[in-house]
Write an enzyme that holds these catalytic residues in place. Structure first.
Site, PDB file in Angstrom:
ATOM      1  N   ASP A  23     -17.159   6.932  -1.731  1.00  0.00           N
ATOM      2  CA  ASP A  23     -15.846   6.818  -1.081  1.00  0.00           C
ATOM      3  C   ASP A  23     -15.567   8.181  -0.441  1.00  0.00           C
ATOM      4  O   ASP A  23     -16.260   9.170  -0.741  1.00  0.00           O
ATOM      5  CB  ASP A  23     -14.797   6.477  -2.165  1.00  0.00           C
ATOM      6  N   GLN A  75     -10.217  -3.930  -3.583  1.00  0.00           N
ATOM      7  CA  GLN A  75     -11.509  -3.438  -3.101  1.00  0.00           C
ATOM      8  C   GLN A  75     -12.582  -3.597  -4.171  1.00  0.00           C
ATOM      9  O   GLN A  75     -13.687  -4.079  -3.888  1.00  0.00           O
ATOM     10  CB  GLN A  75     -11.376  -1.961  -2.685  1.00  0.00           C
ATOM     11  N   HIS A 105      -7.336   0.749  -6.545  1.00  0.00           N
ATOM     12  CA  HIS A 105      -7.559  -0.117  -5.375  1.00  0.00           C
ATOM     13  C   HIS A 105      -8.217  -1.397  -5.897  1.00  0.00           C
ATOM     14  O   HIS A 105      -9.407  -1.645  -5.671  1.00  0.00           O
ATOM     15  CB  HIS A 105      -8.444   0.605  -4.353  1.00  0.00           C
ATOM     16  N   ARG A 148       0.884  -1.189   0.000  1.00  0.00           N
ATOM     17  CA  ARG A 148       0.000   0.000   0.000  1.00  0.00           C
ATOM     18  C   ARG A 148       0.907   1.220   0.000  1.00  0.00           C
ATOM     19  O   ARG A 148       1.706   1.417   0.911  1.00  0.00           O
ATOM     20  CB  ARG A 148      -0.914   0.004   1.226  1.00  0.00           C
ATOM     21  N   CYS A 163     -16.614   1.756   0.531  1.00  0.00           N
ATOM     22  CA  CYS A 163     -15.416   0.930   0.769  1.00  0.00           C
ATOM     23  C   CYS A 163     -14.899   1.088   2.187  1.00  0.00           C
ATOM     24  O   CYS A 163     -14.135   0.242   2.643  1.00  0.00           O
ATOM     25  CB  CYS A 163     -14.333   1.248  -0.252  1.00  0.00           C
ATOM     26  N   ARG A 168     -13.555  -8.813   1.846  1.00  0.00           N
ATOM     27  CA  ARG A 168     -12.144  -8.575   1.499  1.00  0.00           C
ATOM     28  C   ARG A 168     -11.337  -9.838   1.793  1.00  0.00           C
ATOM     29  O   ARG A 168     -10.462 -10.228   1.017  1.00  0.00           O
ATOM     30  CB  ARG A 168     -11.575  -7.396   2.310  1.00  0.00           C
TER      31      ARG A 168
HETATM   32  N1   CP Z   1     -11.345  -0.032   2.276  1.00  0.00           N
HETATM   33  C1   CP Z   1     -10.076  -0.129   2.722  1.00  0.00           C
HETATM   34  O1   CP Z   1      -9.141  -0.399   1.958  1.00  0.00           O
HETATM   35  O2   CP Z   1      -9.945   0.044   4.060  1.00  0.00           O
HETATM   36  P1   CP Z   1      -8.581   0.262   4.858  1.00  0.00           P
HETATM   37  O3   CP Z   1      -8.019   1.591   4.397  1.00  0.00           O
HETATM   38  O4   CP Z   1      -8.973   0.259   6.283  1.00  0.00           O
HETATM   39  O5   CP Z   1      -7.629  -0.852   4.507  1.00  0.00           O
HETATM   40  N1  NVA Z   2      -9.898   6.784  -1.870  1.00  0.00           N
HETATM   41  C1  NVA Z   2      -9.588   6.326  -0.520  1.00  0.00           C
HETATM   42  C2  NVA Z   2      -9.849   4.862  -0.391  1.00  0.00           C
HETATM   43  C3  NVA Z   2      -9.708   4.337   1.003  1.00  0.00           C
HETATM   44  C4  NVA Z   2      -9.922   2.852   1.086  1.00  0.00           C
HETATM   45  C5  NVA Z   2      -8.153   6.667  -0.182  1.00  0.00           C
HETATM   46  O1  NVA Z   2      -7.280   6.489  -1.036  1.00  0.00           O
HETATM   47  O2  NVA Z   2      -7.906   7.117   0.946  1.00  0.00           O
END
Ligand code: CP
Ligand code: NVA
Length: 298
Positions: free
Chosen positions: A217, A131, A128, A101, A257, A285
């Site tokens: 989101d 997700q 993502h 990430r 999400c 997930r």
């Molecule tokens: N939706 C999602 O990816 O959640 P987190 O940021 O908590 O991993």
């Molecule tokens: N668009 C958001 C998604 C979080 C799961 C971010 O990148 O923070």
């Protein structure tokens, strides 16, 4: 050995395989016949916060027979400027797979190239994929094939979530509508690369009309905190709420999400009314990522 870096690069038959396998992984939780990660050690390398992604991958890797180590990017030399390609060449000689990430999409691509181990994008600024695969699985669990259905994304149409939805739409044959202020519309080159039946508009009522799924989101994605005040002002009104839900198809699903900010991208009443779907998304997930992990080592 395969990597999941982007839904743009995932071929339609691979979507189908992962989504089908996830049904089995969900049904057989606690009694998996095979342990595809037995004898393996996977690293989670995270530069951004996470609850769902971190926990679901840690649990999923263990339940498939693997060991897992969590590396906060700031705690390893990467955080002090060691190049990603050097980090990848070191870890690639020790670990069997990586879940990353981070900010730049190029970092997960470079890690995959230099580590030569399966690498999974656990969120970048661009995409993502885990997700959106999960969201499609969650939709199909209750509503059947997503092909031919209408998915409406409301909010920041330029962030990672809508981009992954854009790349899924053509491959799975659903209509995608994106309702966003003009400042947060998806990039034209992404739409051109993706093809498919995608409509972008500033008119959220038109986008919601007759939709099978309303999706939102956060307005301020991770890494965009300095823009928070401007974003809250520009995105105000791009909210899923009880009024908007009445425009969608009766019985339409509402998804988020997570994490959710009540009163911003969704109102508290609508969030609670659809909490079962939203937290099933979160649970799924685990099941979908097991299917991704299994696919990546096969
Ligand atoms: N939706 C999602 O990816 O959640 P987190 O940021 O908590 O991993
Ligand atoms: N668009 C958001 C998604 C979080 C799961 C971010 O990148 O923070």
């Amino acid at each position: 050995m395969k990597s999941l870096l982007s839904l743009e690069k995932l071929a339609a038959p691979e979507f189908t395989r992962i989504l089908q396998d996830a049904v089995r992984f969900k049904r057989e939780r606690g009694q998996h016949a095979t342990q595809p990660l037995a004898g393996q050690t996977w690293a989670l390398i995270f530069s951004k916060s996470s609850t769902r992604t971190r926990v679901s991958f840690e649990v999923g890797i263990r339940e498939l027979g693997g060991q897992v180590m969590f590396l906060n990017a700031n705690d390893i030399q990467l955080g002090r400027g060691e190049p990603i390609k050097d980090t990848a060449r070191v870890l690639g000689r020790m670990i069997h797979g990586a879940v990353i990430r981070t900010y730049a999409q190029s970092d997960v691509e470079e890690f995959a190239e230099y580590s030569r181990v399966p690498t999974i994008n656990a969120l970048t600024d661009d995409e993502h994929p885990c997700q959106v695969l999960t969201d499609i699985f969650t939709f199909e669990e209750t509503n059947g094939p997503i092909a031919g259905k209408v998915v409406t994304f409301i909010g920041d149409g330029a962030c990672n979530m809508p981009v992954s939805w854009i790349f899924a739409a053509a491959k799975l044959g659903f209509e995608l509508r994106i309702a966003a202020p003009k400042e947060f519309q998806p990039a034209p080159e992404i739409l051109a690369r993706a093809g498919g039946n995608i409509h972008c508009t500033t008119d959220l009522d038109a986008a919601a009309a007759g939709a099978d799924l309303l999706y939102t989101d956060v307005w301020v994605s991770m890494g965009k905190e300095a823009e928070a005040a401007d974003r809250l002002a520009l995105l105000k009104g791009y909210q899923i709420n009880a009024r908007l839900v009445t425009l969608a198809r009766p019985g339409a699903l509402v998804m988020h999400c997570l994490p959710a900010y009540r009163g911003k991208e969704i109102d508290a009443e609508t969030f609670e009314a659809h909490a079962n779907t939203i937290f099933t998304q979160a649970e799924n997930r685990l099941h979908v990522q097991k299917a991704i992990l299994n696919w990546s080592v096969s």
